[in-house]
Design a protein around this motif. Structure first.
Motif, PDB file in Angstrom:
ATOM      1  N   PRO A 105       0.807  -1.235   0.000  1.00 51.99           N
ATOM      2  CA  PRO A 105       0.000   0.000   0.000  1.00 51.99           C
ATOM      3  C   PRO A 105       0.831   1.273   0.000  1.00 51.99           C
ATOM      4  N   VAL A 106       1.995   1.253   0.654  1.00 51.33           N
ATOM      5  CA  VAL A 106       2.854   2.445   0.640  1.00 51.33           C
ATOM      6  C   VAL A 106       3.367   2.699  -0.779  1.00 51.33           C
ATOM      7  N   SER A 107       3.727   1.624  -1.499  1.00 50.90           N
ATOM      8  CA  SER A 107       4.185   1.786  -2.883  1.00 50.90           C
ATOM      9  C   SER A 107       3.060   2.305  -3.776  1.00 50.90           C
ATOM     10  N   GLU A 112       0.981   6.869  -6.804  1.00 47.20           N
ATOM     11  CA  GLU A 112      -0.154   7.727  -7.159  1.00 47.20           C
ATOM     12  C   GLU A 112       0.191   9.202  -6.942  1.00 47.20           C
ATOM     13  N   ILE A 113       0.882   9.499  -5.829  1.00 50.40           N
ATOM     14  CA  ILE A 113       1.298  10.882  -5.566  1.00 50.40           C
ATOM     15  C   ILE A 113       2.224  11.375  -6.670  1.00 50.40           C
ATOM     16  N   VAL A 114       3.225  10.562  -7.001  1.00 55.76           N
ATOM     17  CA  VAL A 114       4.214  10.953  -8.011  1.00 55.76           C
ATOM     18  C   VAL A 114       3.547  11.151  -9.367  1.00 55.76           C
ATOM     19  N   GLN A 115       2.628  10.261  -9.738  1.00 64.19           N
ATOM     20  CA  GLN A 115       1.979  10.372 -11.048  1.00 64.19           C
ATOM     21  C   GLN A 115       1.119  11.631 -11.138  1.00 64.19           C
ATOM     22  N   PHE A 209      10.063   5.846   7.644  1.00 59.54           N
ATOM     23  CA  PHE A 209       8.844   6.172   6.908  1.00 59.54           C
ATOM     24  C   PHE A 209       9.233   6.756   5.553  1.00 59.54           C
ATOM     25  N   HIS A 210       8.252   7.105   4.764  1.00 55.21           N
ATOM     26  CA  HIS A 210       8.493   7.561   3.392  1.00 55.21           C
ATOM     27  C   HIS A 210       7.895   8.954   3.191  1.00 55.21           C
ATOM     28  N   VAL A 313       4.146   9.631   3.083  1.00 54.78           N
ATOM     29  CA  VAL A 313       3.370   8.712   2.241  1.00 54.78           C
ATOM     30  C   VAL A 313       2.462   7.838   3.100  1.00 54.78           C
ATOM     31  N   GLU A 314       2.985   7.359   4.243  1.00 57.17           N
ATOM     32  CA  GLU A 314       2.153   6.542   5.135  1.00 57.17           C
ATOM     33  C   GLU A 314       0.939   7.330   5.618  1.00 57.17           C
ATOM     34  N   ARG A 315       1.133   8.605   5.866  1.00 57.24           N
ATOM     35  CA  ARG A 315       0.023   9.457   6.316  1.00 57.24           C
ATOM     36  C   ARG A 315      -1.058   9.543   5.234  1.00 57.24           C
ATOM     37  N   ILE A 316      -0.634   9.752   3.995  1.00 54.13           N
ATOM     38  CA  ILE A 316      -1.593   9.817   2.894  1.00 54.13           C
ATOM     39  C   ILE A 316      -2.307   8.478   2.745  1.00 54.13           C
TER      40      ILE A 316
END
Length: 344
Positions: A105-107, A112-115, A209-210, A313-316
């Motif tokens: 899920p983190v990936s 999705e954020i990057v895209q 975290f990421h 990213v984990e927060r999102i």
């Protein structure tokens, strides 16, 4: 005995075995300690002397032919296995149906954020996880005695008392510094990556975290540009009805700075246990790049301006899928990960 020898001889000559196991079973049946040919040799002791020579020659010929047949079958079976790469399995048999896994899920959230930002014209930049103090702190307006260093508990690789010590990066802002040092202006990048902080592990915090951080530098960039970019991102990520609000905050490398909240996508602003009844969820920090940061990387702060933002990213992912415990992302519990199989 003559009829039995002739019958076994015909059996041997007509023997057909394709697998090594079948060949071994045939060998045991014919030539084993209790095999049919062995039994004939035991019975041969009782044959009349006048017939021993005749039957003895026939029995020896039968045994030799049986042994030769077994060796020929073994050679054929082994040559077939070598032609199939040494495999003893039937390569023509249908394969097993293995279930597909899924991306973490983190990936999924990171991609999705990057895209989303790629669609806005941002490039993607990455940098080393083991960094030096200059890129992580000093170039971002963290002098050695600055109290803001205490906001981020750092894992040092070398002695933190030495000049420009080596450490595990505490944020991906150091990648932004490298971009400002090497890229031609204007700069528009997002910097995804893993970061490390010496924090106690709990439902809402982890030592690993990421992050995805963004940077835009050009002539005439304003706070309004930053607000518009973040609003567009929030609506792409959480839905077209999403609203944002900005609250004043402090970061050493941006001025002015703000924390950004989005309207809760669970209760739609009415208040629930996820948003603690406020109707808002915090997603990122942002601000206009401090002129000192621009100058430290050799950029004329009188000509250029820019904004930066950063999000966990984990927060999102927690907000997107209503995951209440951050530790689920690191425990590799298959029951949890199976929920994301359709997101591969």
């Amino acid at each position: 005995m003559k009829e039995r020898i002739e019958a076994l001889l015909a059996d041997v000559r007509g023997l057909v075995c394709k697998k090594e196991q079948e060949i071994e079973e045939a060998r045991v049946r014919l030539l084993g300690k209790k095999g049919e040919i062995t039994k004939l040799f035991e019975e041969f002791r009782t044959v009349d002397k006048e017939q021993k020579r005749l039957f003895g020659q026939a029995l020896n010929a039968l045994k030799q032919e049986a042994a030769q047949k077994i060796e020929e079958l073994k050679a054929v079976a082994q040559s077939g296995a070598s032609a199939n790469g040494g495999s003893k399995e039937d390569l023509t048999a249908p394969g097993d149906d293995y279930p597909l896994g899924s991306r973490h899920p983190v990936s999924i959230a990171r991609e999705e954020i990057v895209q989303i930002f790629r669609k806005f014209g941002y490039d993607v930049a990455e940098g080393p996880e083991v960094e030096d103090d200059w890129h992580v702190f000093e170039a971002l307006n963290f002098p050695p005695e600055h109290p803001a260093r205490e906001m981020q508990d750092t894992f040092f690789v070398t002695d933190n008392e030495q000049k420009n010590p080596i450490l595990l990066r505490t944020h991906t802002s150091c990648v932004q510094v490298r971009c400002m040092e090497t890229m031609k202006l204007p700069i528009r990048v997002v910097c995804p990556g893993r970061v490390f902080r010496n924090e106690a592990i709990s439902a809402r915090a982890h030592c690993i975290f990421h992050q995805v951080e963004g940077l835009y530098i050009d002539e005439g960039v304003t706070f309004a540009d930053m607000k518009q970019a973040i609003l567009l991102f929030a609506r792409e990520m959480f839905g077209p009805q999403t609203q944002i609000r900005m609250r004043p905050s402090y970061f050493p490398f941006t001025e002015p700075s703000a924390e950004v909240d989005v309207s809760c996508n669970i209760c739609h602003g009415k208040g629930c246990n996820i948003c603690k009844g406020t109707g808002w969820l915090e997603i990122l920090g942002c601000g206009m790049v401090d002129p000192n940061v621009l100058e430290a990387s050799g950029i004329d702060s009188k000509k250029y301006s820019g904004f930066a933002f950063g999000m966990g990213v984990e927060r999102i992912a927690m907000l997107k899928w209503q995951v209440k415990d951050l530790r689920h992302y690191f425990e590799n519990d298959m029951r949890f990960l199976k929920e994301f199989e359709t997101s591969i």
